[in-house]
Design an enzyme around this catalytic site. Structure first.
Site, mmCIF file in Angstrom:
data_model
loop_
_atom_site.group_PDB
_atom_site.id
_atom_site.type_symbol
_atom_site.label_atom_id
_atom_site.label_comp_id
_atom_site.label_asym_id
_atom_site.label_seq_id
_atom_site.Cartn_x
_atom_site.Cartn_y
_atom_site.Cartn_z
ATOM 1 C CG HIS A 55 -1.982 -1.031 1.170
ATOM 2 N ND1 HIS A 55 -3.323 -0.756 1.354
ATOM 3 C CD2 HIS A 55 -1.920 -2.368 0.968
ATOM 4 C CE1 HIS A 55 -4.037 -1.879 1.252
ATOM 5 N NE2 HIS A 55 -3.197 -2.863 1.030
ATOM 6 C CG ASP A 72 -5.018 1.986 2.407
ATOM 7 O OD1 ASP A 72 -5.980 1.226 2.624
ATOM 8 O OD2 ASP A 72 -4.000 1.628 1.813
#
Length: 486
Positions: A24, A125
């Site tokens: 990520h 995120d």
């Protein structure tokens, strides 16, 4: 090519808040680079814990082009972990689980940070489901960043909406995911995401919270491109009914930055690139299962045997230091010159784009999927967790540029249920996959076609370039607005 600013006197301060795992952190850093290139008055800031700052810096590389990307650190909650490791997948499996658990307690830190800094826009995120509500408290517009593709999201959303009475508790059942565009998708229950079929209360609440938070964001940024997932992008927009910006593959932002490619995500092992230089074009299978694969010693032993007996050249990224626990006697001597082990961080994008790389054995994590198709490399699939089995369906059944390593026994997202893949099956799969012939040629042709479309998407006039342009325009339009647009 930079876009013309709407107002040269206006700056747009964008905070990017990634989940604390390499899969990520790296793509969101690439996204920050894209914002810098897209507009001279966008000021992106990567917001991470101190233990992840070095990873961001290495991914930015030495290029002055990305000097506007700033790094702001916030303290990792000390009461939430018993380890100094702050990145999932870097340490042991136990340390990774500890970090994952601790992230549920990190919201107060984000609240304090946004309250003090008050950026113009937040891109969080998607696993930080609380970000839209926290940002809204300070009148800050918020977008989600999705590191996975739309195909797994669409498939999973249809599965998520199915009732338990559909047979999720029957481990022998095959579920047909209905009402999907494209070919019919059938999933054995054992290959469905573990958190959907095992009644994982913690993860279930997390997913419920994520789906409930989608209406509260201005839009969703996705690391994919329209030509890759076509009708699934349209279905994705219909399902989540928010603005969607398909801006990938973000890894291609490093194409002209050699240093950024090699050290993207960490200090890459350049020795493996020199080794590849000595091999014939298309002769090497690259074996890498991501930063969160924790194979047992028995499986590593079988994989070593399989690669040896395949008689093919291989470059294998190996986790951990206890190789004596699984390495066959005399193995390194027997594969000398034909095999190369990377025991640290591999420069995956550089390896995949090397002419010697002819195949990619992968766990089907989304970053690896995108990096593989962007390089035009056919793939051997070996999923083992989360949505990876769903990603495999896209590669094998929709795109046709991959084949399974093994389909001769029980595969499962639960490690204890996944049968040991024998070395003989691995050897056969690798040897046959790279054998010159119509099947490999067909997959190679499809992979090359996808790679061409990936490059076209990010170039001027491409779909991803256009979505970045629209995203930046919308971000400037959000400055000073105290409510979330619908």
């Amino acid at each position: 090519m930079a876009l013309n600013p709407n107002n040269s006197n206006k700056k747009c301060r964008v905070f990017l808040i990634p989940q604390l795992m390499r899969g990520h952190l790296i793509p969101m850093t690439d996204f920050a680079k894209l914002l810098v290139v897209a507009h001279p008055d966008v000021e992106p800031t990567m917001v991470v814990t101190p233990g992840n700052a070095a990873l961001i810096k290495s991914s930015l590389g030495q290029s002055q082009s990305f000097g506007r990307v700033q790094i702001l650190t916030y303290p990792f909650p000390s009461e939430c972990t018993e380890t100094n490791v702050e990145t999932m997948g870097v340490g042991s499996k136990e340390e990774t689980m500890l970090i994952n658990k601790s992230l549920l307690s990190i919201r107060p830190v984000h609240e304090e940070l946004l309250g003090k800094s008050k950026p113009d826009v937040v891109v969080a995120d998607s696993l930080f489901y609380w970000a839209p509500n926290v940002a809204a408290e300070y009148g800050i517009p918020c977008l989600f960043f999705f590191c996975s593709g739309v195909f797994p999201f669409v498939v999973f959303k249809h599965i998520y909406d199915m009732q338990p009475s559909m047979g999720f508790d029957d481990c022998h059942r095959v579920i047909t995911v209905s009402n999907l565009p494209g070919p019919k998708i059938e999933m054995p229950v054992t290959e469905l995401p573990n958190y959907r079929i095992r009644h994982d209360e913690v993860t279930g609440k997390l997913l419920d919270s994520l789906f409930r938070s989608l209406p509260d964001v201005f839009g969703i940024v996705v690391n994919t491109f329209r030509a890759l997932e076509k009708e699934y992008c349209k279905e994705y927009e219909r399902i989540q009914s928010k603005r969607a910006y398909f801006i990938g593959p973000v890894s291609l932002c490093n194409a002209s930055n050699v240093d950024g490619v090699i050290h993207r995500g960490g200090k890459g092992d350049v020795g493996c690139l020199r080794w590849l230089d000595s091999k014939e074009d298309g002769s090497v299978v690259f074996v890498s299962f991501g930063s969160q694969c924790y194979f047992k010693s028995e499986q590593l032993h079988e994989l070593a045997i399989g690669l040896e007996h395949s008689r093919r050249n291989f470059l294998w990224v190996v986790r951990g230091d206890n190789m004596e626990e699984w390495m066959p006697d005399g193995w390194e001597d027997r594969i000398a010159g034909r095999g190369f082990l990377v025991k640290g961080w591999a420069p995956q994008v550089a390896v995949l784009s090397h002419p010697a790389t002819g195949a990619f054995m992968t766990h089907c994590g989304w970053n690896s999927v995108l990096e593989g198709v962007s390089a035009g490399v056919p793939m051997l699939t070996w999923p083992f967790a989360a949505e990876e089995f769903i990603n495999e369906k896209l590669l094998v059944e929709v795109l046709g540029c991959a084949a399974k390593v093994w389909d001769g026994g029980k595969r499962s997202t639960r490690e204890e249920e996944h049968e040991l893949v024998p070395g003989s099956a691995i050897a056969h799969a690798v040897s046959k996959f790279m054998e010159p012939g119509s099947k490999y040629v067909a997959m190679l042709s499809k992979a090359k076609n996808v790679a061409v479309s990936a490059l076209a998407a990010v170039q001027y006039g491409g779909s991803s370039h256009g979505d970045i342009k629209n995203l930046v325009k919308d971000m400037f339009g959000l400055i000073g607005k105290n409510v979330m647009p619908n």
